[in-house]
Structure formats: C-alpha cells, structure tokens
Design an enzyme around this catalytic site. Structure first.
Site, PDB file in Angstrom:
ATOM      1  N   GLY A   1       0.791  -1.232   0.000  1.00  0.00           N
ATOM      2  CA  GLY A   1       0.000   0.000   0.000  1.00  0.00           C
ATOM      3  C   GLY A   1       0.819   1.276   0.000  1.00  0.00           C
ATOM      4  O   GLY A   1       0.324   2.331   0.393  1.00  0.00           O
TER       5      GLY A   1
ATOM      6  N   CYS B   1      -0.277   3.357  -9.805  1.00  0.00           N
ATOM      7  CA  CYS B   1      -1.087   3.739  -8.653  1.00  0.00           C
ATOM      8  C   CYS B   1      -2.461   4.225  -9.125  1.00  0.00           C
ATOM      9  O   CYS B   1      -2.635   4.669 -10.256  1.00  0.00           O
ATOM     10  CB  CYS B   1      -0.370   4.809  -7.836  1.00  0.00           C
TER      11      CYS B   1
END
Lengths: 298, 258
Positions: free
Chosen positions: A71, A127
């Site tokens: 993450g 992303c």
C-alpha cells in the site's frame, strides 16, 4: 579482467545494468553487500504526504512467486528528502526516486519538489488515479500522458515511467509515456492478483495484491518486446529476474537493463551475483554488455 | 556503510535433531557471527526444490564454534527445513536484529513453544539466573499442519525440556492461569516471547505492577533489513513497528490480540 558492464539509459550511464525494483530495496542491504556495485539505487516509492499503507498481512507466497499489498507506506516527500535521500547520496550509483501520486497535480508537485534531489525519477503509473475512479494511470494512454506531462513540465530530470502489466493497449500506453516526455520505461509493475486461504478468505488484508517473481517474467518479457517495437526510448525489464538467463532474455527482448525485486528477498545477494555472472559471461564471450542489448528494429 | 557485517550465503549443517515437532540445528558459523548474540535472528532457507520462496526467520539460541538454532514446525517453510540433515547446505543470512538487554535482576522470562527461540537464547545466556514461566497450550491442539501425530503437548514438553536444561527455575502454566501466576512473581525485569494471548496478559500485569520489560516479536518477513515493510505489527499508540528492526522492543509498545 573485468568486462564493460555499463549501459546508458537516456542521459544516465549505469556502471552495471542491474538495479533494485522499487519497494524491495533499502540501505539495510548495505550491511550485506557493497551497494556501490549496483547500477542505480531505488528507494521505496514516496508520496507527497505521509501515508501508512495497508494493514497486515501484506504478503503471501503464491504460485512460486509473491503477492504483496503493502500500500505504498510513505513518510512523505519532505521527510524523505531530509531523512532518507540524503543518506543515499553517500553512494556512487545514481539515485532514482520512485514517486506515486493520486492525481496528475500530485505527480507534478512531487516532481517539482524532487528537482535537484534525485538523479532520475521513477514515475509509478500503476497507482490509482483518484480522478478516474481509482483506475491505474498506466491502464489508459491519456491518463499516462497527462501524468508524465505534468512531471515533464516540473523538471528536466530523466523520467523513467513504470507501467502496469495489465494495460489493455500496452503499446499505446508506452507511446503516450514517450510522447509526454518519458526518458525510459520500466516494464513492468506487479500483476494484480487474488489469493484465498483454505477457508476461502483473502490471504491479504487488502484482498488483492501485486504478483511478482518468476510467474510474471513471461508477461513482463512480452511487454518489453511490444514496447521495443513501439517506442525509441530505453527499456528496463522488471519481473522475475533471478538468473543470468533471465537478464539475457530481457536484453534479447529489447531491454537495456533490469530491475530485481522478489529475487532479492529469496537470496539477498542476487543483484551482485547477477553482476558477477554477467561480468563472467561478457569476459568469456569477449563482449561488452552494450553488445548484448539487442533492440529489435521497429 | 559497513557491508559484509551480515553474512548471506550457504553454510553446512553440522548436526540436526528432530523430535516432537521441534528441530534443533547446529550450523557452520561464518566469521560474521563471531560477535553475534543469542536472541539475534537469521533468515534460513533450504536449497530443496520444495522450499517456499522466502527464507524463514529464526532466533539464535547460542553461538560459538557453531551456530545453534531451534524452531517448532508450524508451516510449510519449517516443514521443509525440518528435513535438513548433517552435511546438507542451507542458505543463511545474519546475524540480524536486537537482543534483550535486561538491566535489573531477577529476570523473569515468559515463553511458549510457538516462539521459544529468543527467550531460550536469553535463558541460555543467563545460565540459570532466571525464572521461566512457560505457558502451555491445550494438550490436544495440533500445532503442526503437516503432521497430525504431533500435538501441542508434544511440542510443549520438548520446548520445556530445553528451558530446563538451562538451569533456570521453570514454572508451567496454562493461559487461563497465567495472570495469577504472574501476579505471584516479583521480577526486576521481564523478557518475553510468546503468542499474542500470552503477551496480552503479560502486558496487562506488567503495566499494573510497573515492571519494566521487553518482548520479542514475530511476523512473516521478506527482506529482514527494513526495506519491504512486510513484517509490521501494530503499536498501542496507533503506529506500526517493523519487526525486523527489533525484534526486541519495549514490553508496553506493541498492541497484542488477546
């Protein structure tokens, strides 16, 4: 006798065509091997503001590779500049700072802040683009072009654009990155995947994660092959690089260098081992690495 | 940066002993281990084809002319590593991590079989000058998914014997009796390494009593040098700890699941 292992990626000459994949490298490896032997140093991807990343579990072993959902935890660009990147400057290889943004504007702001700090930027286009419903920038040529163009306007630093392996039109995405001012392409990021445990529950807290390692090498190799026939800028292969054979395969497909990630977790000295193996190979054959980099005619 | 202070390469197994779901290995000790301490950890992998991709972290039990490691068989990686025999080559990376630094006596060690390596390393280093509270599990629990014949009682007894060999005073207790057992102790320092429910009880008692202490954490690891941020554990104040940058941390820092 040692061979000439140097390669040129746009305006930057690497002393060896082996570098870490972003997200898998830190200065802690300097206790294990000499970091000055690497072609470049690539710290973990940073974001404009601090972020924690995903909760654990963040990693699982799947299909002979790894699936991760870290993450992109980040201390934020300001702390990274003051506390992290300054320590990288003590080493010889160029510092390639990997950046991730949620919006085109963030990419531009990050790039502007890093002008003069890094030797090159890795623009992580895998992303989620929050202005496009969370779809990764690199899945869409237009979004790719906007993000890279924002970076280009903000700096003269070399921009190495890291693309996603599951783009539907990878050649169009590659062309968009090049047209917007990208100086090189990294092919590719991890492959979006899902794994369940014996009870049918997701193995990762984030449910899905990025598959890396040997299973993705043929996918990344295909992307290098396609990009080599679509763009003129240098290519960096990334995915399943464990052995000299893997490095040579990427050179054959059109890459000028490779990034190593999962294999470093498997055996910490993989990158320097590959440099040694490549040196031996070139010395034995009486060639330089540049002679092995066989970009296919478009 | 002093590269080469951490060894990464192949070493040979000197001896291997397997019993009741526990494995004790004596490995060739590379020069980097001359200053290593019991309680630091290594990453270890078999070169066998069925070994999973990642090396596994294990505590150093002791180090001298050889490197002593011990572990319970709890998953696929330890199952493959348990096949190691004298003369085999294993991949080793280390020494890594921090150790307990108990600065007040008497030392109370709290451990269980799931996580016995770091506490056992300390018990050996203290050569009997410690009290060990060893927490047992329900006897019919099957801790080893690849060997149904091994029960928690087997593993617990084998781990307990290792603590007894150190000369420490050893008390055994089940989890439901742990709180009362701890409340009868008067340690100068607590050093612990155990499963989360054990740690949660210890943390609560130690906080109430004002005992200083340290805990050794466990988590799946990938890089083991702080690069990947896989081995994180939550803290009580809402942060994340990287276990590889410990694994020994202050007792009151982590948040444990009761």
């Amino acid at each position: 006798m040692t061979a000439d292992l140097s390669v040129t990626i746009g305006a930057i000459t690497l002393k060896a065509p082996i570098m870490p994949a972003s997200g898998t490298f830190g200065l802690g490896y300097g206790r294990v091997f000499d970091l000055n032997r690497l072609g470049a140093l690539v710290p973990k991807t940073i974001t404009l503001s601090p972020r924690e990343g995903h909760p654990p579990p963040r990693l699982t072993e799947e299909a002979g590779g790894l699936m991760n959902a870290i993450g992109i935890p980040s201390v934020g660009v300001e702390a990274a500049i003051h506390d992290v990147f300054s320590r990288y400057k003590a080493f010889e290889p160029p510092l390639v700072v990997s950046i991730s943004g949620d919006t085109v504007e963030e990419f531009g702001a990050l790039t502007a802040r890093l002008d003069g700090v890094a030797d090159a930027l890795e623009v992580n286009l895998s992303c989620p683009n929050l202005e496009a419903g969370g779809q990764a920038f690199a899945l869409d040529p237009d979004a790719t072009e906007r993000a890279v163009a924002a970076c280009r306007r903000a700096t003269r630093l070399p921009l190495w654009c890291k693309l996603a392996p599951h783009a539907g039109r990878p050649q169009e995405v590659a062309k968009a990155a090049e047209a917007a001012g990208g100086d090189a392409l990294i092919l590719a990021n991890t492959l979006l995947a899902y794994a369940v445990d014996e009870a049918g529950a997701p193995r990762l807290a984030n449910r899905t994660g990025g598959l890396s390692g040997r299973p993705v090498k043929p996918v990344a190799l295909r992307l290098v092959d396609e990009a080599a026939r679509a763009v003129a800028i240098p290519l960096i292969g990334c995915g399943g690089v464990f052995t000299l054979r893997d490095v040579l395969d990427y050179f054959c497909a059109g890459a000028s260098a490779v990034a190593v990630g999962t294999a470093t977790f498997h055996r910490a000295t993989t990158m320097v081992g590959l440099i040694d193996a490549l040196d031996h190979h070139c010395t034995t054959k009486g060639v330089a690495v540049a002679d092995l980099v066989a970009r296919r005619p478009s | 940066m002093d590269h080469g202070t951490v060894f990464a390469g192949t070493v040979s197994v000197q001896t291997a002993a397997h019993a009741d779901g526990l494995v004790l290995l004596e490995l060739e000790a590379p020069p980097q281990f001359q200053t290593a301490k019991a309680g630091q950890f290594v990453m270890l992998a078999s070169e066998r084809a069925d070994m999973p991709l990642l090396p596994r972290p294990f505590s150093i039990l002791s180090v001298g002319t050889t490197l002593s490691l011990g572990f319970a068989v709890v998953g696929e990686g330890t199952r493959v590593l348990a096949k190691a025999q004298a003369g085999d080559d294993l991949y080793l990376m280390g020494p890594l991590g921090t150790v307990y630094a108990p600065d007040a006596r008497p030392v109370l060690i709290v451990a269980d079989a799931s996580h016995f390596g770091t506490p056992l390393g300390l018990a050996r280093a203290l050569a009997g000058e410690a009290t060990v509270v060893f927490v047992t599990r329900p006897s019919d629990q099957r801790p080893c998914p690849y060997d149904d014949a091994v029960t928690a009682a087997h593993q617990d007894a084998a781990a307990l014997a290792l603590f007894a060999e150190t000369g420490a005073s050893v008390e055994t207790v089940a989890l439901d009796g742990l709180k009362a057992c701890l409340e009868g102790q008067a340690p100068g320092t607590v050093c612990a390494g155990a499963s989360d429910p054990v740690m949660a009880v210890l943390q609560q008692v130690a906080e109430a009593k004002g005992w200083p202490g340290e805990v050794s954490l466990q988590a799946p690891m990938a890089c083991a040098v702080g690069a990947c941020e896989v081995c994180i554990r939550p803290t009580r104040d809402g942060r994340w700890l990287k276990v590889c940058e410990g694994p020994v941390v202050p007792l009151q820092t982590p948040r444990f699941q009761p």
